[in-house]
Design a protein around this motif. Structure first.
Motif, PDB file in Angstrom:
ATOM      1  N   GLN A  66      82.285  92.947  21.007  1.00  0.00           N
ATOM      2  CA  GLN A  66      81.095  93.866  21.637  1.00  0.00           C
ATOM      3  C   GLN A  66      81.087  95.191  21.000  1.00  0.00           C
ATOM      4  OE1 GLN A  66      78.535  92.435  23.284  1.00  0.00           O
ATOM      5  NE2 GLN A  66      77.338  94.419  22.849  1.00  0.00           N
ATOM      6  N   TYR A  67      82.453  95.825  20.977  1.00  0.00           N
ATOM      7  CA  TYR A  67      82.679  97.275  20.480  1.00  0.00           C
ATOM      8  C   TYR A  67      82.399  97.218  18.995  1.00  0.00           C
ATOM      9  CZ  TYR A  67      85.174 101.267  19.452  1.00  0.00           C
ATOM     10  OH  TYR A  67      85.535 102.720  18.941  1.00  0.00           O
ATOM     11  N   TYR A  69      80.494  95.339  17.364  1.00  0.00           N
ATOM     12  CA  TYR A  69      79.155  95.090  17.252  1.00  0.00           C
ATOM     13  C   TYR A  69      78.384  96.507  17.515  1.00  0.00           C
ATOM     14  CZ  TYR A  69      74.208  93.332  17.973  1.00  0.00           C
ATOM     15  OH  TYR A  69      73.093  93.200  18.142  1.00  0.00           O
ATOM     16  N   ASP A  70      78.489  96.863  18.564  1.00  0.00           N
ATOM     17  CA  ASP A  70      77.686  98.328  19.031  1.00  0.00           C
ATOM     18  C   ASP A  70      78.309  99.365  18.097  1.00  0.00           C
ATOM     19  OD1 ASP A  70      78.012  97.568  22.533  1.00  0.00           O
ATOM     20  OD2 ASP A  70      76.489  97.124  21.216  1.00  0.00           O
ATOM     21  N   PHE A  71      79.342  99.492  17.745  1.00  0.00           N
ATOM     22  CA  PHE A  71      79.525 100.857  16.931  1.00  0.00           C
ATOM     23  C   PHE A  71      79.791 100.410  15.442  1.00  0.00           C
ATOM     24  CE2 PHE A  71      80.087 103.291  20.440  1.00  0.00           C
ATOM     25  CZ  PHE A  71      80.428 102.668  21.511  1.00  0.00           C
ATOM     26  N   PRO A  73      78.542 100.853  11.436  1.00  0.00           N
ATOM     27  CA  PRO A  73      78.020 101.613  10.784  1.00  0.00           C
ATOM     28  C   PRO A  73      76.614 101.657  10.464  1.00  0.00           C
ATOM     29  CG  PRO A  73      79.157 100.722   9.298  1.00  0.00           C
ATOM     30  CD  PRO A  73      79.771 100.145  10.387  1.00  0.00           C
ATOM     31  N   ASN A  89      72.281  96.793  18.665  1.00  0.00           N
ATOM     32  CA  ASN A  89      73.488  97.387  19.148  1.00  0.00           C
ATOM     33  C   ASN A  89      73.327  98.763  19.288  1.00  0.00           C
ATOM     34  OD1 ASN A  89      72.756  98.125  16.558  1.00  0.00           O
ATOM     35  ND2 ASN A  89      74.885  98.150  15.807  1.00  0.00           N
ATOM     36  N   LEU A  90      74.185  99.748  20.011  1.00  0.00           N
ATOM     37  CA  LEU A  90      74.000 100.771  20.269  1.00  0.00           C
ATOM     38  C   LEU A  90      73.608 101.898  19.232  1.00  0.00           C
ATOM     39  CD1 LEU A  90      77.034 101.532  22.550  1.00  0.00           C
ATOM     40  CD2 LEU A  90      74.523 101.196  23.264  1.00  0.00           C
ATOM     41  N   THR A  91      74.125 101.274  17.774  1.00  0.00           N
ATOM     42  CA  THR A  91      73.696 102.249  16.695  1.00  0.00           C
ATOM     43  C   THR A  91      72.317 102.343  16.392  1.00  0.00           C
ATOM     44  OG1 THR A  91      75.957 101.504  15.584  1.00  0.00           O
ATOM     45  CG2 THR A  91      74.242 102.520  14.353  1.00  0.00           C
ATOM     46  N   SER A  94      70.547 104.514  19.048  1.00  0.00           N
ATOM     47  CA  SER A  94      70.918 105.746  18.767  1.00  0.00           C
ATOM     48  C   SER A  94      69.873 106.266  17.758  1.00  0.00           C
ATOM     49  CB  SER A  94      72.344 105.983  18.638  1.00  0.00           C
ATOM     50  OG  SER A  94      72.577 107.406  18.298  1.00  0.00           O
ATOM     51  N   ARG A 100      68.550 100.918  24.937  1.00  0.00           N
ATOM     52  CA  ARG A 100      68.730  99.634  24.803  1.00  0.00           C
ATOM     53  C   ARG A 100      68.468  98.653  25.810  1.00  0.00           C
ATOM     54  NH1 ARG A 100      74.386  96.994  22.735  1.00  0.00           N
ATOM     55  NH2 ARG A 100      75.233  97.825  24.738  1.00  0.00           N
TER      56      ARG A 100
END
Length: 560
Positions: A66-67, A69-71, A73, A89-91, A94, A100
């Protein structure tokens, strides 16, 4: 190997076994049976602990996945056939400055400029209309943010193996788009902008002869601007005398529109190479541009995501198989235990019958007061043994998977009224006041006989721990919109915080009743099992010693 593991597990279980109670049993066959059951139970507990450790490891792997995937690039989204966002994902969240959590299950179309929604529709339809599993499709379009900004992005979409979802990478190329547009401005502006970017940029004529390279491109081949003038791009980058067969710049010359490819260099890096046609005033292609972007981080992230996904699927399958095996073993162990208790109970009931019939006669005919008292004690113990055996068999039957709930529709107020009428002599002898405050229109779907058992056990319990001459027991319905919640409140001795968690344990009794031959210590356990069979729950509350107790249980609602 597996046999050695089982032997080692057996040795550990034997070491943890408590022989205190087993050694008190005289019957060797019975002792051996109980010993084997206890060892098997400990083995299952050890295996369950190992399973929990495996689950923790899986959860750690999932968190790492998950980390990553979320971060990553670049932004990632999972879409269904209608273009609904299933995951992101968080990217990407953002990038778009959105929540999300609030953006899941909304159409991706909502994030696209209106005049480009048709392009995205065709892009999505093309992916699902062809056998494109594992094949990538690209699309460049403008998104819209809530603050009015319109980032330009490159969508890299691929149909999943299940052919129901599309995995899309969203690369923000706003800056690169701005750079590409700036090529149409003055030469001074071109140099200033393109030399500032880390991507490799080349400006060629239609024969692929180099006109200009930016600093990043020059540094990649360790040349100066003077050294590359008049040379062909393929000479410098590949050392070949002929253009690359898959060159996107040549293809852009043929098609008159931007083209791109991905390629990997011998050093292991991945590159996204784009070719662009430059038109003169007549619309004829006068020059060509090449923009090369290092996408190694993105590709590595994609590869790692796929690897972790496969590993997660494999671990999930293994975990499901382990859970299935452990569940089957546990169910088998419980069945053996219940069968043993049933058989033992029936074997004990046979010799108790004659004793229950003969002891009252012997006690009645005995003239010696001391002998009469001894017979009375024996008679009470035999009755207690019979109650204990019956309750034990009843609990074993309730736990059997073959035991079913026979639902019927009935009025609970009327049923409780009949139960109170049946037990009125018990309340009268103890001088206890009963208040049945259940509403008249309260209907439920339940097993009537089993619900009667719950009320009888709870009322007997309430009477037992309520003082005579002043006791009050109230039966009411607590407010609950989701289900029927029944409360039985007494004014008895109450319970401490330490006693409440154990009140539904098997054979548990409060200190004041440990020598009470009218209690088997299984009544509350039976109540709990019956309520859980109906899909409800049961619990007890008390403000402390001398302040009474309230027992609650829930049942499904039913309209008349």
């Amino acid at each position: 190997m597996e046999e050695h593991k089982e032997q080692k597990l057996r040795q550990i279980a034997e070491g943890k076994l408590d022989w205190t109670k087993i050694n008190t049993i005289q019957d060797e066959d019975l002792k051996k049976a109980i010993h084997e059951l206890n060892v098997h139970q400990i083995e299952l507990e050890l295996q369950n602990e190992e399973l929990l450790n495996t689950q923790k490891s899986l959860e750690q792997t999932r968190d790492e996945f998950q980390y990553l995937y979320d971060f990553a690039p670049v932004g990632y989204c999972t879409l269904d056939k209608e273009g609904t966002i299933i995951n992101m994902n968080l990217t990407f969240a953002s990038m778009m400055e959105i929540s999300r959590k609030e953006s899941l299950q909304i159409p991706f179309y909502n994030l696209i400029e209106n005049d480009e929604k048709d392009s995205f529709y065709l892009h999505l339809r093309t992916i699902f209309s062809e056998d494109n599993a594992g094949k990538k499709k690209s699309l460049t379009l403008n998104l819209k943010k809530q603050n009015g900004e319109n980032p330009c992005v490159q969508l890299e979409s691929m149909l999943g193996k299940d052919k129901t979802h599309v995995f899309t990478a969203i690369i923000d190329i706003t800056e690169k788009k701005r750079i590409e547009d700036a090529l149409h401005e003055t030469e001074k502006q071109k140099s200033l902008v393109l030399n500032a970017t880390k991507e490799l940029f080349g400006y060629y004529d239609t024969d692929l002869e180099i006109q200009w390279l930016n600093k990043a491109a020059l540094d990649s081949i360790n040349k100066t601007s003077e050294e590359v003038q008049g040379r062909h791009c393929y000479e410098l980058w590949t050392g070949s005398s002929d253009p690359c067969p898959d060159c996107p710049v040549l293809k852009a010359l043929e098609t008159g529109k931007p083209e791109e490819i991905e390629k990997q260099t011998p050093d292991g890096r991945y590159w996204l190479v784009r070719g662009y046609p430059i038109f003169d005033e007549t619309g004829k292609t006068s020059n060509l541009c090449e923009l090369t972007m290092d996408i190694t981080a993105q590709k590595n992230a994609e590869h790692e995501l796929r690897r972790m996904h496969k590993q997660l699927e494999k671990t999930n399958q293994h975990l499901e198989e382990l859970v299935k095996q452990r569940t089957e073993a546990l169910e088998k162990s419980i069945k053996l235990k219940d069968d043993f208790i049933n058989q033992l109970g029936h074997d004990l009931k046979n010799p108790l019958g004659p004793l229950l019939n003969l002891l009252p006669v012997a006690e009645k005919n005995e003239k010696d007061p001391k002998q009469k008292e001894i017979l009375n004690v024996i008679n009470r113990n035999v009755k207690y043994m019979k109650s204990l055996v019956n309750k034990t068999i009843q609990l074993a039957q309730l736990r059997s998977p073959n035991t079913t709930v026979k639902y019927e529709h009935f009025n609970l107020k009327n049923e409780v009224t009949e139960i109170l009428e049946t037990n009125k002599m018990m309340f009268k002898e103890r001088h206890i006041t009963i208040q049945n405050d259940l509403p008249d229109d309260l209907y439920i779907n339940a097993d009537k006989l089993k619900i009667d058992e719950v009320f009888n056990n709870l009322l007997n319990n309430a009477v037992k721990y309520t003082d005579t001459d002043s006791g009050i027991i109230n039966i009411n319905q607590a407010k609950d919109d989701d289900c029927v919640t029944i409360s039985i409140t007494d004014s008895g001795i109450g319970m401490s915080k330490e006693e409440i968690p154990h009140i539904f344990d098997e054979f548990y009794k409060a200190d004041s009743s440990r020598h009470d031959f009218d209690s088997s210590g299984l009544g509350m356990t039976i109540c709990k099992r019956i309520i859980e069979m109906h899909g409800g729950r049961i619990w007890a509350e008390s403000e402390g010693a001398g302040k009474g107790s309230t027992f609650y249980f829930t049942l499904p609602k039913s309209n008349k």
